[in-house]
Design a protein around this motif. Structure first.
Motif, PDB file in Angstrom:
ATOM      1  N   CYS A 228     -10.988  -8.223   9.669  1.00  0.00           N
ATOM      2  CA  CYS A 228     -11.444  -7.176  10.681  1.00  0.00           C
ATOM      3  C   CYS A 228     -10.902  -5.915  10.669  1.00  0.00           C
ATOM      4  N   SER A 229     -11.845  -4.778  10.738  1.00  0.00           N
ATOM      5  CA  SER A 229     -11.775  -3.604  10.836  1.00  0.00           C
ATOM      6  C   SER A 229     -11.723  -3.016  12.086  1.00  0.00           C
ATOM      7  N   VAL A 253     -12.253  -2.784   4.240  1.00  0.00           N
ATOM      8  CA  VAL A 253     -12.253  -4.247   4.691  1.00  0.00           C
ATOM      9  C   VAL A 253     -13.523  -4.657   4.288  1.00  0.00           C
ATOM     10  N   ASN A 254     -14.730  -4.035   4.465  1.00  0.00           N
ATOM     11  CA  ASN A 254     -16.089  -4.224   3.850  1.00  0.00           C
ATOM     12  C   ASN A 254     -16.042  -4.810   2.327  1.00  0.00           C
ATOM     13  N   ALA A 257     -14.359  -8.173   2.175  1.00  0.00           N
ATOM     14  CA  ALA A 257     -14.907  -9.372   2.611  1.00  0.00           C
ATOM     15  C   ALA A 257     -16.278  -9.632   1.758  1.00  0.00           C
ATOM     16  N   HIS A 266     -17.358  -9.797   8.354  1.00  0.00           N
ATOM     17  CA  HIS A 266     -16.700  -8.653   8.671  1.00  0.00           C
ATOM     18  C   HIS A 266     -16.701  -8.457  10.072  1.00  0.00           C
TER      19      HIS A 266
END
Length: 468
Positions: A228-229, A253-254, A257, A266
Motif C-alpha cells: 500500500c502506497s 510501491v508500484n 508490487a 497495489h
C-alpha cells in the motif's frame, strides 16, 4: 490488482461526488475499490453511528452497482481491533473500549464486542454480496491487550485468536480475510496469524527506489501481501496532497508490487481525514497506470510525462512539491484530530490557549520556531504558485492546484496573525475563510460534512482570538 482506497473517515460524500471519483479512478486503470465506509452508511448493527447525511443501504447498493459496472471489484473494510472511534465515542458503546479514556481500541476479551462485530460482518457480507477479499482493519491498535483481562494473555495470541474468530464469518462465505500488517510486525505475530490471511502492508515513507524490507519479511513468512502506497496521508496540508512524499512513494510501491510474485495487489490509500480533495491527486494516482502502460519507465520520465499532461510543462511536479510543502506539526494549531483520535469531536474553547502555554513552558519547536517555519513554507509556496500560474488558463488541473494553493496561503496568513497577534478583530476574517473552506470541501462532501470539517480546522484560531 490496482486498488483505490475510498475512505470515509471524518467525511460524508455526496452520491454524485462518489460516482465522479469512481469514474475517474476506473478511467485511469484501477480495477478494485477498498471501501472503508465507517459511518457513511446507516447500519442496522450500529444505528447510533449514522449521520443525518449518511447513505441509506439502497443508495450504497446503487453506488456499488455503478462501481461494479465500471469494472471495479469491491473489497469491504471493517475495523475490528483499533480505529473504532466512530463507534465507541457514542455512550452506548463506551463499555466496548479497551481503555476507558480512549475511544479507538476494542476490548477483545469482551464477549459483547465479538458478538457485535460478527453481526456487523454479516451485515457487510449481505450488503456487498459476492466478494473475494475482506479487510478487517487491525492497524494502530495502541491500547490493544492492556485492560486487566486482556493483559493476562500474550498479545500476539490474543490478537490472532480475535481476528481468526471473527474471520470465521467470512470464511464460511468463501471470502478471504486480511488485516493491516503493522501490528503483526510490531508484536512479532508472524507465526500466530494464519497464512490464509492477506496482509496489507502500508509503506508511505519509502521512495522511488522500491526497497521495502517489511514486505520482504512478510513474504518470507509465507503471506500474500497487498502493498500500500498513499495519495493522502499524515504529511498533507488541509488543502493539498504532499507531492514530495506521494509522487515517489506511488512509483516505488508500484515498482515493488510489479516485481514480487507474492504481492497480489497495489492499494493506493487516500485518507479523508487529511481533508484535501481527491480530485487534486489525479496526476499522482495515474503513476501506477502509466507504469503499467510503459513497463520499466524510469522515475524521471514519469514525472515529466504526467507533468506535461496535466499542467503543461515538464517540471510541473517540482511546482507541486513546492506548493504542497507542509509540516504536520501545524495541525496542532487546528481542531483536526486535536485529541489524536479519528473521532471528529469538537475541541474545547481553551484548547489552543492551553497548548501554547504548555509549548511556551516546554520551549517546543512547533512554538519557538513557528515564525521561521511559516516563512520557509511561504517562500516555497510562492515559488510553486508562480510556476503554476502561467498554465492555469489552459490546464484545468493547474487551475485547481492554484486555487487550493491560494486557499492554503490565506490559511497560513490567518494562522500567523491569529497566533502571533490574537485579536477579536480577526474573527470576521477567520469566519470568511471558514466559508471558503466550506465551499472548497463542498466539491466532494455534503454541506453538513463540509461545515463540520471547516469548523474543526478553524475553531481553535477563532476561540483563541475571541478570548485574547
Amino acid at each position: 490488482m490496482l486498488i483505490f482506497h475510498f475512505d470515509s473517515n471524518f467525511v460524508q460524500r455526496t452520491i454524485p461526488a462518489a460516482k465522479a471519483i469512481l469514474k475517474e479512478v476506473s478511467a485511469l486503470g484501477y480495477n478494485a475499490v477498498l471501501w472503508e465506509l465507517e459511518d457513511q452508511v446507516r447500519w442496522e448493527t450500529c444505528p447510533e453511528c449514522a449521520q443525518a447525511d449518511s447513505w441509506s443501504k439502497e443508495e450504497f447498493k446503487e453506488l456499488l452497482a455503478y462501481s461494479r459496472g465500471l469494472g471495479l471489484e469491491p473489497i469491504p473494510l471493517l475495523q475490528t481491533v483499533g480505529h473504532g472511534e466512530y463507534v465507541m465515542k457514542h455512550p452506548a458503546y463506551r463499555h466496548f473500549r479497551e481503555d476507558a479514556g480512549h475511544s479507538d481500541c476494542y476490548c477483545t476479551s469482551n464477549p459483547e464486542v465479538r458478538a457485535f462485530l460478527k453481526r456487523w460482518l454479516e451485515e457487510f457480507v449481505e450488503l456487498f454480496g459476492s466478494v473475494k477479499y475482506f479487510h478487517m482493519g487491525g492497524d494502530e491498535a495502541w491500547w490493544f491487550g492492556s485492560c486487566p483481562e486482556c493483559s493476562r494473555r500474550k498479545r500476539g495470541e490474543l490478537y490472532a485468536e480475535h481476528i481468526f474468530d471473527l474471520a470465521e464469518v467470512l470464511l464460511k462465505h468463501g471470502i478471504r480475510p486480511g488485516v493491516w500488517g503493522d501490528m503483526i510486525l510490531k508484536e512479532n505475530m508472524l507465526d500466530v496469524v494464519p497464512k490464509s490471511f492477506v496482509l496489507w502492508d502500508w509503506q508511505y515513507h519509502v521512495g522511488a527506489e522500491g526497497v521495502f524490507p517489511t514486505t520482504d519479511k512478510l513474504l518470507a513468512a509465507g503471506f500474500d501481501v497487498f502493498l500500500c502506497s498513499s495519495a493522502k496521508s499524515v504529511a498533507d496540508s488541509p488543502f493539498l496532497p504532499n507531492a514530495t512524499l506521494h509522487i515517489p512513494n506511488l512509483y516505488g510501491v508500484n515498482l515493488k508490487a510489479a516485481r514480487e510474485a507474492g504481492v497480489i495487489g497495489h492499494c493506493v490509500t487516500s485518507w479523508s481525514i487529511r481533508q484535501n480533495l481527491i480530485d487534486l491527486a489525479k496526476p499522482i494516482l495515474e503513476i501506477p497506470c502509466l507504469m503499467a502502460q510503459k513497463p520499466g519507465i524510469p522515475y524521471p520520465e514519469v514525472r515529466t510525462a504526467l507533468g506535461k499532461k496535466y499542467f503543461g510543462f515538464e517540471n510541473a511536479f517540482e511546482a507541486l512539491e513546492k506548493l504542497s510543502a507542509f509540516d504536520s506539526g501545524l495541525r496542532r494549531y487546528t481542531g483536526v484530530q486535536w485529541d489524536d483520535l479519528k473521532d471528529s469531536v469538537t475541541p474545547p474553547a481553551e484548547m489552543l490557549k492551553d497548548r501554547i502555554a504548555q509549548w511556551t513552558k516546554d520551549q517546543a519547536p512547533i512554538w519557538t520556531k513557528f515564525t521561521e517555519l511559516l516563512n520557509e513554507l511561504d517562500a516555497a509556496h510562492q515559488e510553486g504558485l508562480e510556476m503554476l500560474r502561467p498554465y492555469a488558463k489552459d490546464f484545468p488541473m493547474a487551475a485547481k492546484w492554484l486555487k487550493a494553493g491560494e486557499l492554503q496561503e490565506t490559511f497560513f496568513a490567518l494562522l500567523r496573525k491569529a497566533v502571533l497577534t490574537p485579536n477579536a478583530a480577526l474573527v470576521p476574517f477567520l469566519e470568511a475563510h471558514r466559508q471558503e473552506v466550506v465551499d472548497y470541501l463542498g466539491a466532494e462532501e455534503t454541506p453538513a460534512s463540509a461545515r463540520k470539517n471547516a469548523e474543526l480546522l478553524l475553531k481553535p484560531l477563532r476561540d483563541y482570538c475571541q478570548n485574547a
